[in-house]
Design a protein around this motif. Structure first.
Motif, PDB file in Angstrom:
ATOM      1  N   ILE A  35       0.521  -0.860   4.354  1.00  0.00           N
ATOM      2  CA  ILE A  35      -0.198   0.271   3.767  1.00  0.00           C
ATOM      3  C   ILE A  35      -0.917  -0.141   2.489  1.00  0.00           C
ATOM      4  O   ILE A  35      -2.059   0.266   2.245  1.00  0.00           O
ATOM      5  CB  ILE A  35       0.771   1.443   3.511  1.00  0.00           C
ATOM      6  CG1 ILE A  35       1.263   2.008   4.849  1.00  0.00           C
ATOM      7  CG2 ILE A  35       0.111   2.538   2.676  1.00  0.00           C
ATOM      8  CD1 ILE A  35       2.393   3.001   4.733  1.00  0.00           C
ATOM      9  N   ASN A  36      -0.272  -0.970   1.677  1.00  0.00           N
ATOM     10  CA  ASN A  36      -0.922  -1.443   0.452  1.00  0.00           C
ATOM     11  C   ASN A  36      -2.195  -2.221   0.777  1.00  0.00           C
ATOM     12  O   ASN A  36      -3.195  -2.127   0.064  1.00  0.00           O
ATOM     13  CB  ASN A  36       0.035  -2.325  -0.356  1.00  0.00           C
ATOM     14  CG  ASN A  36       1.111  -1.529  -1.061  1.00  0.00           C
ATOM     15  OD1 ASN A  36       1.022  -0.303  -1.189  1.00  0.00           O
ATOM     16  ND2 ASN A  36       2.148  -2.202  -1.509  1.00  0.00           N
ATOM     17  N   GLY A  37      -2.133  -3.007   1.855  1.00  0.00           N
ATOM     18  CA  GLY A  37      -3.322  -3.744   2.266  1.00  0.00           C
ATOM     19  C   GLY A  37      -4.438  -2.816   2.708  1.00  0.00           C
ATOM     20  O   GLY A  37      -5.619  -3.060   2.419  1.00  0.00           O
ATOM     21  N   ALA A  38      -4.080  -1.747   3.421  1.00  0.00           N
ATOM     22  CA  ALA A  38      -5.077  -0.764   3.836  1.00  0.00           C
ATOM     23  C   ALA A  38      -5.656  -0.048   2.622  1.00  0.00           C
ATOM     24  O   ALA A  38      -6.873   0.152   2.519  1.00  0.00           O
ATOM     25  CB  ALA A  38      -4.440   0.238   4.799  1.00  0.00           C
ATOM     26  N   ARG A  39      -4.780   0.339   1.690  1.00  0.00           N
ATOM     27  CA  ARG A  39      -5.214   1.002   0.459  1.00  0.00           C
ATOM     28  C   ARG A  39      -6.202   0.111  -0.302  1.00  0.00           C
ATOM     29  O   ARG A  39      -7.232   0.588  -0.800  1.00  0.00           O
ATOM     30  CB  ARG A  39      -3.995   1.299  -0.421  1.00  0.00           C
ATOM     31  CG  ARG A  39      -4.334   1.993  -1.747  1.00  0.00           C
ATOM     32  CD  ARG A  39      -3.267   1.714  -2.807  1.00  0.00           C
ATOM     33  NE  ARG A  39      -1.938   2.066  -2.349  1.00  0.00           N
ATOM     34  CZ  ARG A  39      -1.351   3.242  -2.584  1.00  0.00           C
ATOM     35  NH1 ARG A  39      -1.978   4.168  -3.283  1.00  0.00           N
ATOM     36  NH2 ARG A  39      -0.128   3.473  -2.141  1.00  0.00           N
ATOM     37  N   GLU A  40      -5.886  -1.163  -0.378  1.00  0.00           N
ATOM     38  CA  GLU A  40      -6.722  -2.098  -1.123  1.00  0.00           C
ATOM     39  C   GLU A  40      -8.145  -2.123  -0.575  1.00  0.00           C
ATOM     40  O   GLU A  40      -9.123  -2.103  -1.338  1.00  0.00           O
ATOM     41  CB  GLU A  40      -6.106  -3.488  -1.045  1.00  0.00           C
ATOM     42  CG  GLU A  40      -6.877  -4.567  -1.770  1.00  0.00           C
ATOM     43  CD  GLU A  40      -6.191  -5.912  -1.650  1.00  0.00           C
ATOM     44  OE1 GLU A  40      -5.851  -6.490  -2.702  1.00  0.00           O
ATOM     45  OE2 GLU A  40      -5.992  -6.384  -0.502  1.00  0.00           O
ATOM     46  N   ILE A  41      -8.275  -2.155   0.750  1.00  0.00           N
ATOM     47  CA  ILE A  41      -9.595  -2.179   1.369  1.00  0.00           C
ATOM     48  C   ILE A  41     -10.376  -0.916   1.027  1.00  0.00           C
ATOM     49  O   ILE A  41     -11.549  -0.967   0.634  1.00  0.00           O
ATOM     50  CB  ILE A  41      -9.472  -2.331   2.896  1.00  0.00           C
ATOM     51  CG1 ILE A  41      -8.865  -3.689   3.247  1.00  0.00           C
ATOM     52  CG2 ILE A  41     -10.834  -2.174   3.571  1.00  0.00           C
ATOM     53  CD1 ILE A  41      -8.423  -3.796   4.690  1.00  0.00           C
ATOM     54  N   LEU A  42      -9.709   0.232   1.170  1.00  0.00           N
ATOM     55  CA  LEU A  42     -10.383   1.509   0.945  1.00  0.00           C
ATOM     56  C   LEU A  42     -10.776   1.712  -0.513  1.00  0.00           C
ATOM     57  O   LEU A  42     -11.778   2.363  -0.807  1.00  0.00           O
ATOM     58  CB  LEU A  42      -9.487   2.658   1.403  1.00  0.00           C
ATOM     59  CG  LEU A  42      -9.108   2.651   2.884  1.00  0.00           C
ATOM     60  CD1 LEU A  42      -8.190   3.820   3.200  1.00  0.00           C
ATOM     61  CD2 LEU A  42     -10.342   2.693   3.766  1.00  0.00           C
ATOM     62  N   GLU A  43      -9.995   1.164  -1.424  1.00  0.00           N
ATOM     63  CA  GLU A  43     -10.297   1.322  -2.844  1.00  0.00           C
ATOM     64  C   GLU A  43     -11.291   0.280  -3.346  1.00  0.00           C
ATOM     65  O   GLU A  43     -12.031   0.534  -4.291  1.00  0.00           O
ATOM     66  CB  GLU A  43      -9.010   1.242  -3.663  1.00  0.00           C
ATOM     67  CG  GLU A  43      -8.081   2.418  -3.458  1.00  0.00           C
ATOM     68  CD  GLU A  43      -6.829   2.359  -4.316  1.00  0.00           C
ATOM     69  OE1 GLU A  43      -6.166   3.407  -4.437  1.00  0.00           O
ATOM     70  OE2 GLU A  43      -6.523   1.270  -4.858  1.00  0.00           O
ATOM     71  N   LYS A  44     -11.315  -0.863  -2.706  1.00  0.00           N
ATOM     72  CA  LYS A  44     -12.126  -1.978  -3.208  1.00  0.00           C
ATOM     73  C   LYS A  44     -13.539  -2.006  -2.635  1.00  0.00           C
ATOM     74  O   LYS A  44     -14.464  -2.503  -3.279  1.00  0.00           O
ATOM     75  CB  LYS A  44     -11.410  -3.295  -2.879  1.00  0.00           C
ATOM     76  CG  LYS A  44     -11.993  -4.532  -3.533  1.00  0.00           C
ATOM     77  CD  LYS A  44     -11.095  -5.741  -3.279  1.00  0.00           C
ATOM     78  CE  LYS A  44     -11.622  -6.977  -3.984  1.00  0.00           C
ATOM     79  NZ  LYS A  44     -10.737  -8.151  -3.795  1.00  0.00           N
ATOM     80  N   TYR A  45     -13.702  -1.466  -1.432  1.00  0.00           N
ATOM     81  CA  TYR A  45     -14.978  -1.590  -0.733  1.00  0.00           C
ATOM     82  C   TYR A  45     -15.498  -0.245  -0.241  1.00  0.00           C
ATOM     83  O   TYR A  45     -14.716   0.650   0.064  1.00  0.00           O
ATOM     84  CB  TYR A  45     -14.840  -2.536   0.466  1.00  0.00           C
ATOM     85  CG  TYR A  45     -14.396  -3.922   0.094  1.00  0.00           C
ATOM     86  CD1 TYR A  45     -15.287  -4.839  -0.452  1.00  0.00           C
ATOM     87  CD2 TYR A  45     -13.071  -4.313   0.283  1.00  0.00           C
ATOM     88  CE1 TYR A  45     -14.881  -6.110  -0.804  1.00  0.00           C
ATOM     89  CE2 TYR A  45     -12.651  -5.590  -0.063  1.00  0.00           C
ATOM     90  CZ  TYR A  45     -13.558  -6.481  -0.610  1.00  0.00           C
ATOM     91  OH  TYR A  45     -13.140  -7.744  -0.968  1.00  0.00           O
ATOM     92  N   GLU A  46     -16.803  -0.156  -0.101  1.00  0.00           N
ATOM     93  CA  GLU A  46     -17.437   1.041   0.449  1.00  0.00           C
ATOM     94  C   GLU A  46     -17.486   0.938   1.974  1.00  0.00           C
ATOM     95  O   GLU A  46     -18.550   0.979   2.597  1.00  0.00           O
ATOM     96  CB  GLU A  46     -18.832   1.213  -0.142  1.00  0.00           C
ATOM     97  CG  GLU A  46     -18.806   1.595  -1.613  1.00  0.00           C
ATOM     98  CD  GLU A  46     -20.182   1.767  -2.218  1.00  0.00           C
ATOM     99  OE1 GLU A  46     -21.166   1.306  -1.607  1.00  0.00           O
ATOM    100  OE2 GLU A  46     -20.283   2.369  -3.292  1.00  0.00           O
ATOM    101  N   VAL A  47     -16.309   0.795   2.567  1.00  0.00           N
ATOM    102  CA  VAL A  47     -16.242   0.768   4.022  1.00  0.00           C
ATOM    103  C   VAL A  47     -16.375   2.186   4.552  1.00  0.00           C
ATOM    104  O   VAL A  47     -16.078   3.164   3.862  1.00  0.00           O
ATOM    105  CB  VAL A  47     -14.928   0.130   4.526  1.00  0.00           C
ATOM    106  CG1 VAL A  47     -14.895  -1.344   4.180  1.00  0.00           C
ATOM    107  CG2 VAL A  47     -13.716   0.857   3.969  1.00  0.00           C
ATOM    108  N   ASP A  48     -16.805   2.293   5.796  1.00  0.00           N
ATOM    109  CA  ASP A  48     -17.015   3.597   6.418  1.00  0.00           C
ATOM    110  C   ASP A  48     -15.876   3.975   7.351  1.00  0.00           C
ATOM    111  O   ASP A  48     -15.864   5.057   7.913  1.00  0.00           O
ATOM    112  CB  ASP A  48     -18.342   3.569   7.181  1.00  0.00           C
ATOM    113  CG  ASP A  48     -19.482   3.122   6.276  1.00  0.00           C
ATOM    114  OD1 ASP A  48     -19.732   3.807   5.271  1.00  0.00           O
ATOM    115  OD2 ASP A  48     -20.094   2.077   6.551  1.00  0.00           O
TER     116      ASP A  48
END
Length: 255
Positions: free
Chosen positions: A231-244
């Motif tokens: 979950i932390n890895g998923a959180r990191e992606i969502l917080e760090k990048y403007e992914v859709d």
């Protein structure tokens, strides 16, 4: 944001990640469009509007994000997957991470080809083996991106792909394989600052938090500490990048 899960038997893990997304107000609502995305000019008009149903605030900006970023998603979903195998000879040249200028050139051409082929979405594999295609706090850089484990990236290849894809009007989803990890012959090269290496070194957690099957290690989601890492890895992606979107697919868990 979107979270996709195609393995019903592991719904609990997907639900845990989804609960995190809901708690952070990353909610996707499917917008309504009256026509399909058939031409380049229609792509902009058929973007799905993403709204937050739990508050009046816009999606908060994290590192690398702009304030109020609205994810780009299309009603007529036409996606191309970019796996680690598709990209390994683009990420790496001569056994090391390709020079940044050369990688940017390849990345721009790849997303242009995807768009010209009629796709509007690209799903980029960023976590194939409990590692990372971007500099991560929680996971080591993938050998597919740097040439071998134990090396840090000279630049962020995923950020470059993301920027290039958005410049072409493509929606970008980050794709993670949540439980498959590296080979037994590779894990000892992972830096000791990462949990997966610490669990490997500790006889109390090796075989518990991570398990070895036929020479490959896997994260064991039966334990809260392991689920939290994912979950932390998923959180990191969502917080760090403007992914859709966040694409969780291909669990590769042995049974």
């Amino acid at each position: 944001m979107k979270l996709f899960s195609r393995v019903p038997g592991l719904a609990a893990l997907a639900a845990a990640a989804l609960m995190f997304l809901v708690s952070c107000s990353f909610i996707t609502q499917r917008g309504k469009t009256e026509k399909k995305v058939d031409t380049e000019s229609e792509m902009a008009s058929d973007k799905i509007k993403i709204t937050d149903t739990t508050s009046s605030e816009t999606i908060p900006a994290g590192e690398g994000q702009t304030v109020g970023y609205i994810p780009v998603n299309y009603e007529d979903f036409k996606a191309m997957w970019l796996s680690q195998f598709d990209m390994q000879n683009i990420y790496v040249s001569g056994g090391r991470q390709r020079d940044e200028a050369g990688f940017k050139t390849y990345a721009k051409q790849i997303v242009k080809n995807i768009k010209n082929a009629g796709f509007n979405t690209v799903i980029v594999q960023v976590r194939p083996y409990a590692d990372s295609m971007y500099p991560s706090e929680y996971y080591p850089m993938s050998s597919m991106a740097t040439g071998s484990y134990g090396r840090q990236a000279d630049y962020d290849p995923f950020a470059i792909i993301l920027e290039a894809a958005h410049a072409e009007g493509l929606s970008v989803q980050a794709w993670i394989n949540p439980m498959r990890a590296m080979l037994d012959s590779e894990i000892s090269s992972v830096g000791k600052q990462y949990l997966i290496r610490q669990w490997y070194d500790d006889t109390a957690t090796r075989g518990k938090y991570i398990v070895n099957v036929s020479g490959r290690w896997y994260l064991n989601p039966a334990y809260e500490q392991v689920r939290q890492l994912i979950i932390n890895g998923a959180r990191e992606i969502l917080e760090k990048y403007e992914v859709d979107g966040l694409h969780m697919d291909d669990y590769f868990y042995p049974y």
